[in-house]
Design a protein around this motif. Structure first.
Motif, short mmCIF file in Angstrom:
data_model
loop_
_atom_site.label_atom_id
_atom_site.label_comp_id
_atom_site.label_asym_id
_atom_site.label_seq_id
_atom_site.Cartn_x
_atom_site.Cartn_y
_atom_site.Cartn_z
N VAL A 8 0.84 -1.20 0.00
CA VAL A 8 0.00 0.00 0.00
C VAL A 8 0.88 1.25 0.00
O VAL A 8 0.61 2.21 -0.73
N THR A 12 0.81 3.73 -3.19
CA THR A 12 0.27 5.07 -2.95
C THR A 12 1.34 6.13 -3.18
O THR A 12 1.05 7.18 -3.77
N TRP A 15 1.66 6.46 -6.88
CA TRP A 15 0.55 7.23 -7.44
C TRP A 15 0.78 8.73 -7.22
O TRP A 15 0.62 9.53 -8.14
N VAL A 40 3.44 9.11 2.93
CA VAL A 40 2.54 7.96 2.82
C VAL A 40 2.77 6.99 3.98
O VAL A 40 1.81 6.44 4.53
N SER A 65 -7.08 3.37 -6.94
CA SER A 65 -6.87 4.79 -7.25
C SER A 65 -7.98 5.41 -8.10
O SER A 65 -7.85 6.56 -8.52
N ARG A 88 -2.25 -0.10 -9.26
CA ARG A 88 -3.17 0.93 -8.79
C ARG A 88 -4.24 0.37 -7.85
O ARG A 88 -4.84 1.11 -7.09
N VAL A 91 -3.44 1.18 -4.22
CA VAL A 91 -3.46 2.56 -3.75
C VAL A 91 -4.60 2.72 -2.75
O VAL A 91 -5.72 2.28 -3.00
N ASP A 92 -4.31 3.36 -1.64
CA ASP A 92 -5.31 3.62 -0.61
C ASP A 92 -5.69 5.10 -0.68
O ASP A 92 -4.85 5.97 -0.43
N GLU A 93 -6.93 5.37 -1.02
CA GLU A 93 -7.40 6.75 -1.19
C GLU A 93 -7.25 7.58 0.08
O GLU A 93 -6.82 8.73 0.03
N ALA A 96 -3.57 8.32 0.68
CA ALA A 96 -3.11 9.35 -0.26
C ALA A 96 -3.60 10.73 0.16
O ALA A 96 -2.84 11.71 0.10
#
Length: 175
Positions: A8, A12, A15, A40, A65, A88, A91-93, A96
């Protein structure tokens, strides 16, 4: 079961540096990536403070993402080749968004690093996250886009209130 946040954190940070790339050459890219990774990491450790939290994330997945791509306009550049962007999905919103908050607010970043002392990941020493909490001129120049409050606002605003609640439990808002 995976209790490690490294996928993660890596996805992230990747991203963030893709959406807000470094200004300059190879050294600037490395400095930008280090700052993104530190932000992050702090955000992920705050969001998932225990091994159980991290393990549950491994089971449920971070969400990907998609919304971040739409908010920043990156979805237009992705095209239809979703296999090329499988990373993607890690990716942890929220992470981020919290990292964006930390990158644009040095005081908040320092408070977040101090709050890590309460978790099980780290001692939260300032030295571990120097480029996040006390960037020098070369750090700021390399990550000019990554630290620009106006550019990161759409991402930071997504979950900023949750970060503030995490850092200030029980706070009262004055209307």
């Amino acid at each position: 079961m995976q209790a490690d946040l490294s996928p993660v954190i890596a996805a992230t940070a990747q991203w963030l540096t893709g959406a807000f790339p470094a200004s300059g050459g190879a050294l600037a890219s490395v400095l930008c990536e280090v700052q993104a990774r530190q932000a992050v990491t702090v955000a992920a450790w705050l969001r998932y403070p225990t091994a159980m939290d991290a393990a549950l994330l491994g089971v449920s997945g971070p969400g990907g993402s998609g919304r971040l791509d739409r908010v920043t306009g990156a979805d237009a550049a992705l095209g239809d080749d979703t296999d090329a962007h499988a990373w993607r999905t890690w990716v942890d919103e929220v992470v981020a968004s919290w990292a964006a908050c930390l990158l644009t607010d040095p005081e908040l970043a320092a408070r977040a690093v101090a709050a890590l002392a309460d978790g099980g990941h780290s001692t939260g020493t300032r030295a571990e996250f120097r480029r996040l909490v006390a960037p020098d001129d070369s750090d700021r120049n390399a990550a000019a886009l990554l630290r620009h409050p106006d550019l990161l606002a759409p991402v930071a605003d997504l979950h900023q209130d949750q970060l503030l609640d995490r850092l200030n439990p029980g706070r009262t808002l004055i209307a």
